[in-house]
Design an enzyme around this catalytic site. Structure first.
Site, PDB file in Angstrom:
ATOM      1  CG  ASP A 102      -2.017   1.002   1.185  1.00  0.00           C
ATOM      2  OD1 ASP A 102      -2.167   1.656   0.129  1.00  0.00           O
ATOM      3  OD2 ASP A 102      -2.744   1.133   2.181  1.00  0.00           O
ATOM      4  CD  GLU A 147      -5.591  -0.769  -1.395  1.00  0.00           C
ATOM      5  OE1 GLU A 147      -5.284  -1.539  -0.448  1.00  0.00           O
ATOM      6  OE2 GLU A 147      -6.586  -0.016  -1.357  1.00  0.00           O
TER       7      GLU A 147
END
Length: 363
Positions: free
Chosen positions: A17, A112
């Protein structure tokens, strides 16, 4: 062992992420923004924050917050217009780094993705080492920081990636996974939105331990198809696979206008870039859509949606433009100003080359 218990805990899943991705890109490219509270999207008076820098988050500013509220929380907040083409280009750089390690990559958004590195291309045995290498390569290639979570399933990898943000990583092992889940408030579970969290609270479910104490039948009765998923994650297991060909449920774009719109012509002009943006995404990713939805938010913040569905899929941008034209025409004339318009394509699937143009069935 019940049918819902994990068959194999040996998988190695990484959730990567990017840290405050949009805002970090803007701070990277504009030295004058570094160390300052930045909001991407919106303006001081209108719109919604798309992303906030960590400096802005310290004041309670976050994505999806109305810009005017964000400005009240942080008087020095700097608003920056988003540059989605730049973000997409950087995302492709990052995805190329992922591909050096595994073909099993499931992007969730531009910033992500899940990676299954159980059988990775580098022959590396330790997933934490893979995550460290990937994060270092991302930093070298883009100048941006990424965080990572490592675990034996997707749910726990996602939860782990939040533990040491920004610019960190964490591991949740098969041994400590169930205990970690029991102590966690359900409102922090990935997949439990505000409405579901409220419903769980009303049922006396506030932690993973509370959720684990409920039977499978109880969870199915109260949460339908999500019941087995909640039953599983409460026990620390999740058998969902990392799916490289995952198709998003919808693709959307919206814009808040500097001045309210009262006529159809400026509405057409304002919505055209949004149509092009969603069509370009689907075209580039070879995705077909059966439904187009028009979103309208009025000056009093009342919101409506109107949609149009075709038999197979829209085959050209002109078909989507025609559908939006009909949906727009139905909301005019209006006595209330329109502050926001949005376009969403849904009922998505991968193109197989056999689709034929169809007349809309429901508009």
């Amino acid at each position: 062992m019940t049918e819902l218990e994990p068959k194999n805990r040996s998988r190695k899943i990484i959730h990567v992420d990017m840290d405050a991705f949009y805002a970090s890109v803007e701070q990277r490219d504009n030295p004058g923004l570094r160390g300052k509270p930045v909001a991407v999207g919106g303006s001081e008076a209108r719109g919604v924050v798309a992303a906030a820098s960590y400096e802005a988050r310290k004041f309670g500013v976050h994505s999806a917050m109305p810009s005017i509220r964000a400005k009240r929380k942080c008087a020095d907040l700097i608003f920056v217009m988003p540059r989605f083409e730049v973000y997409k280009s950087i995302s492709l750089q990052i995805r190329a780094i992922f591909a050096e390690y595994t073909p099993l990559i499931e992007p969730l958004s531009l910033d992500e993705a899940y990676l299954d590195v159980t059988d990775n291309l580098k022959g590396m045995n330790i997933a934490t080492d893979i995550a460290l290498e990937i994060r270092a390569k991302i930093k070298e290639a883009t100048g941006l920081n990424a965080s990572a979570g490592i675990s034996y399933n997707k749910f726990l990898a996602k939860m782990a990636s939040d533990l040491n943000k920004p610019n960190g990583q964490a591991v949740i092992t098969p041994r400590n996974g169930p205990t970690f889940v029991e102590a966690l408030p359900v409102k922090k579970f990935h997949g439990v939105g505000p409405a579901t969290a409220d419903k769980m609270r009303r049922l006396g479910i506030e932690t993973g331990a509370d959720l684990k104490a409920r039977s499978l039948d109880f969870l199915i009765d109260n949460f339908g198809k999500s019941g087995p998923y909640f039953y599983g994650i409460a026990r620390g297991f999740d058998e969902r696979q990392v799916k490289p060909d995952r198709v998003r449920k919808s693709v959307g774009a919206e814009d808040t206008f500097r001045e309210d719109i009262f006529a159809c012509d400026p509405a057409r002009e304002g919505i055209q870039p949004l149509i092009e943006k969603v069509w370009d995404y689907c075209d580039a990713n070879r995705i077909k859509a059966k439904t187009v939805t028009l979103k309208v938010k009025y000056s009093d913040f009342k919101q409506i949606t109107r949609n149009c569905t075709v038999a197979t899929s829209f085959s050209s941008i002109s078909e989507i433009e025609d559908a939006i034209e009909r949906l727009l025409a139905a909301i005019f004339p209006t006595t209330k100003g329109i502050r926001l318009l949005g376009v969403t394509l849904s009922s998505l699937d991968k193109l197989d080359g056999k689709e034929q143009a169809q007349l809309p069935l429901f508009c």
